[in-house]
Design an enzyme around this catalytic site. Structure first.
Site, PDB file in Angstrom:
ATOM      1  N   GLU A  13      19.518  -4.638   4.934  1.00 19.66           N
ATOM      2  CA  GLU A  13      20.820  -4.470   4.270  1.00 19.66           C
ATOM      3  C   GLU A  13      21.124  -5.638   3.344  1.00 19.66           C
ATOM      4  O   GLU A  13      21.679  -5.466   2.260  1.00 19.66           O
ATOM      5  CB  GLU A  13      21.937  -4.327   5.312  1.00 19.66           C
ATOM      6  N   HIS A  72       8.399   1.880   2.796  1.00 18.44           N
ATOM      7  CA  HIS A  72       7.321   0.881   2.747  1.00 18.44           C
ATOM      8  C   HIS A  72       7.900  -0.529   2.629  1.00 18.44           C
ATOM      9  O   HIS A  72       7.512  -1.449   3.333  1.00 18.44           O
ATOM     10  CB  HIS A  72       6.378   1.168   1.574  1.00 18.44           C
ATOM     11  N   SER A  73       8.840  -0.682   1.706  1.00 15.27           N
ATOM     12  CA  SER A  73       9.502  -1.969   1.506  1.00 15.27           C
ATOM     13  C   SER A  73      10.835  -1.671   0.831  1.00 15.27           C
ATOM     14  O   SER A  73      11.156  -0.510   0.565  1.00 15.27           O
ATOM     15  CB  SER A  73       8.666  -2.889   0.605  1.00 15.27           C
ATOM     16  N   SER A  93      -0.212 -11.646   0.047  1.00 17.82           N
ATOM     17  CA  SER A  93      -0.033 -10.256  -0.400  1.00 17.82           C
ATOM     18  C   SER A  93      -1.330  -9.462  -0.612  1.00 17.82           C
ATOM     19  O   SER A  93      -1.354  -8.265  -0.317  1.00 17.82           O
ATOM     20  CB  SER A  93       0.778 -10.203  -1.696  1.00 17.82           C
TER      21      SER A  93
HETATM   22  C1  LIG Z   1      -5.542  -5.762  -2.982  1.00 14.69           C
HETATM   23  C2  LIG Z   1      -4.193  -5.093  -3.046  1.00 14.69           C
HETATM   24  N1  LIG Z   1      -4.080  -3.869  -3.582  1.00 14.69           N
HETATM   25  C3  LIG Z   1      -2.878  -3.269  -3.635  1.00 14.69           C
HETATM   26  C4  LIG Z   1      -1.764  -3.894  -3.153  1.00 14.69           C
HETATM   27  C5  LIG Z   1      -0.402  -3.198  -3.228  1.00 14.69           C
HETATM   28  N2  LIG Z   1      -0.023  -2.746  -1.887  1.00 14.69           N
HETATM   29  C6  LIG Z   1       0.817  -3.491  -1.126  1.00 14.69           C
HETATM   30  S1  LIG Z   1       1.079  -2.795   0.350  1.00 14.69           S
HETATM   31  C7  LIG Z   1       0.108  -1.473   0.020  1.00 14.69           C
HETATM   32  C8  LIG Z   1      -0.107  -0.366   1.024  1.00 14.69           C
HETATM   33  C9  LIG Z   1      -0.760  -0.841   2.291  1.00 14.69           C
HETATM   34  O1  LIG Z   1      -0.766   0.165   3.249  1.00 14.69           O
HETATM   35  P1  LIG Z   1      -1.281  -0.065   4.707  1.00 14.69           P
HETATM   36  O2  LIG Z   1      -2.434  -0.992   4.701  1.00 14.69           O
HETATM   37  O3  LIG Z   1      -1.511   1.264   5.334  1.00 14.69           O
HETATM   38  O4  LIG Z   1      -0.112  -0.843   5.456  1.00 14.69           O
HETATM   39  P2  LIG Z   1       1.403  -0.437   5.709  1.00 14.69           P
HETATM   40  O5  LIG Z   1       2.184  -0.882   4.504  1.00 14.69           O
HETATM   41  O6  LIG Z   1       1.439   1.048   5.926  1.00 14.69           O
HETATM   42  O7  LIG Z   1       1.838  -1.191   6.915  1.00 14.69           O
HETATM   43  C10 LIG Z   1      -0.412  -1.583  -1.273  1.00 14.69           C
HETATM   44  C11 LIG Z   1      -1.310  -0.583  -1.900  1.00 14.69           C
HETATM   45  C12 LIG Z   1      -1.928  -5.185  -2.611  1.00 14.69           C
HETATM   46  N3  LIG Z   1      -0.912  -5.872  -2.092  1.00 14.69           N
HETATM   47  N4  LIG Z   1      -3.149  -5.754  -2.546  1.00 14.69           N
END
Ligand SMILES: Cc1ncc(C[n+]2csc(CCOP(=O)(O)OP(=O)(O)O)c2C)c(N)n1
Length: 478
Positions: free
Chosen positions: A153, A368-369, A239
């Protein structure tokens, strides 16, 4: 259990076309047979077959003779003839059969102890925690949930820049963290705040990081939720997805060499498992016999990407056997099942010096965020089903209620207290100064090199020239 799942799901890929090739293609056959023969100390191989320098040039006649000798020498007691290729030991087959995805062996089962109503299904599997431990588990999961609500929030109000909730995954964090030794090293992705909370990361520490203030040990340099704690053996989050995975394998290898009896646990999402670094990590950990627990949170989505578009095999667990890694799939909404699986995995990893893979099945209840609106790609009814019918916190609560250890009054008191605590620390963090501006330049290298010192001077001159544009009063003095 780990042993059983290993043998049950071991993957053997047969190449029946090989035998046919031996009969019909002398050149290919000569190479194969000579290699096989040399591995058998050449006892049955005619000198002629090996005399030619490049083995592929061995004559067809010699090859025929060699093959005949080897087959004749086999007694029934020796069982099926095995390949002698250095790459894999496997029985030969004359059946042309491909290993079919998903149809031959069925999916890997999902280990659980407690059903959705909090009922223990097999008493022999109940870890039988004492009341204090159960309460600690429940309180930590709930407090994490309350903290998520407040920080989510606050981001919506623009008070912090970014946030990621842990909704629905609380049991994967608390169940696994409780099964570890607190000295075990943790490598995380970003959605494992509960592991830190279990180990004693304080609300102040969470808030200071999210506010990027001067009390943040990361000196405000990273986005919110990129926590780290040397004190709690939790490597700082970054990240780029999956980069922590080969690092964790390396750290586990170092632990093995140090003989310290500790394990490394590495958390990652099923989306991150598609990265090349995941492959590298599994293979490094397996070939170096590293005590690394790979813990996959399979929550169904990688941002908007559903698992159907992420992979077509049997989840992440089915990959373990391919790397020679003992693997288990577990119900990630069952905190006891996660605990038992991680406890057994840790024991195995440390005692055998081997990696283990745990795939915890769960559901990402939250967006997701804060940069994502998941209603754009999934139905609210789907999300609500998980919240109402199968939530990890509710499941533990139902279990505790059945035992007379929890009730509505305690629930209300806990929520009220947790909310007050989080808000208290939140407000404190909000009023702290930001880190000193010099920290933009420190820690890039061990000491600040000349070119960065010059850049720092330029920046100071610039700020001095335009003081109205820079709120320096919000920053700690150098
Ligand atoms: C190398 C890389 N590629 C793409 C991203 C963008 N990104 C951030 S989170 C995410 C999804 C990750 O999903 P998952 O591993 O299933 O974890 P969850 O968020 O579901 O917990 C992506 C594609 C990133 N941070 N790093």
């Amino acid at each position: 259990m780990l042993q059983a799942s290993r043998s049950k799901h071991s993957v053997f890929l047969f190449h029946p076309m090989f035998n046919q090739l031996i009969r019909t293609l002398p050149a290919v056959a000569s190479r194969c047979v000579v290699a096989r023969a040399s591995a058998r100390s050449m006892h049955a191989v005619s000198a002629a077959a090996l005399a030619g320098k490049p083995q592929i040039n061995a004559s067809a006649a010699a090859v025929t003779a060699t093959t005949a000798t080897v087959v004749k020498g086999k007694t029934p007691a020796e069982g099926p003839e095995m390949t002698l290729y250095p790459g894999a030991t496997a029985p030969f087959t004359d059946k042309l059969e491909f290993l079919r995805n998903g149809t031959d062996r069925g999916p890997i089962p999902c280990y659980r102890i407690m059903d959705r109503t909090g009922t223990i299904l097999d008493g022999s599997q109940d870890p039988n925690f004492d009341t204090a431990t159960l309460e600690k588990m429940y309180v930590t999961m709930s407090r994490l949930n309350v903290m998520d609500g407040i920080l989510y929030e606050s981001q919506r109000q623009g008070r912090i820049s970014f946030y990621m909730t842990n909704y629905g995954e609380e049991a994967t964090h608390i169940g696994s963290a409780a099964a570890l030794d607190d000295r075990d090293m943790v490598f995380g992705q970003y959605r494992e705040a509960g592991v830190l909370m279990w180990r004693g990361f304080t609300l102040d520490e969470f808030m200071n990081q999210c506010y990027s203030n001067s009390k943040d040990p990361g000196k405000g340099r990273q986005m919110p939720v990129h926590y780290g704690s040397k004190r709690l053996n939790f490597q700082t989050i970054s990240s780029p997805l999956a980069t922590q995975m080969p690092q964790a394998a390396g750290a586990a290898y170092a632990f093995k060499r140090a003989g310290n009896g500790l394990a490394v646990i590495c958390y990652f999402g099923e989306g991150a498992a598609s990265e090349g670094d995941a492959h590298a990590a599994f293979n490094i950990a397996s070939t170096t016999d590293a005590p690394c627990i790979f813990f996959c949170r399979n929550n169904g989505y990688a941002i908007s990407t559903p698992t159907r578009d992420q992979y077509r095999g049997d989840g992440i667990a089915s990959r373990g056997a391919g790397y020679g890694i003992d693997t288990i799939r577990v119900d990630g909404n069952d905190v006891f099942a996660v605990y038992n699986a991680t406890k057994a995995a840790r024991k195995f990893a440390v005692e055998q010096n081997r990696p283990v893979l745990i795939e915890a099945m769960t559901y990402r209840v939250g967006h997701h965020s804060t940069s994502d609106d998941s209603s754009a790609y999934r139905q609210a009814t789907e999300v609500n089903r998980w919240v109402k019918e199968d939530h990890p916190i509710t499941r533990l609560r139902l279990y505790m209620e059945k035992k007379g250890l929890w009730d509505e009054a305690r629930e209300q008191a806990l929520k009220k207290e947790a909310r007050a605590q989080v808000l208290d620390h939140f407000q404190k963090a909000e009023t702290e100064l930001k880190p000193a501006i010099k920290h933009l330049f420190t820690d890039v290298f061990d000491t600040v090199p000349l070119h960065l010192q010059r850049q720092q001077e330029e920046m100071r001159a610039h700020i001095a020239k335009y003081p109205a544009d820079y709120p320096t009063q919000l920053y700690e003095k150098d």
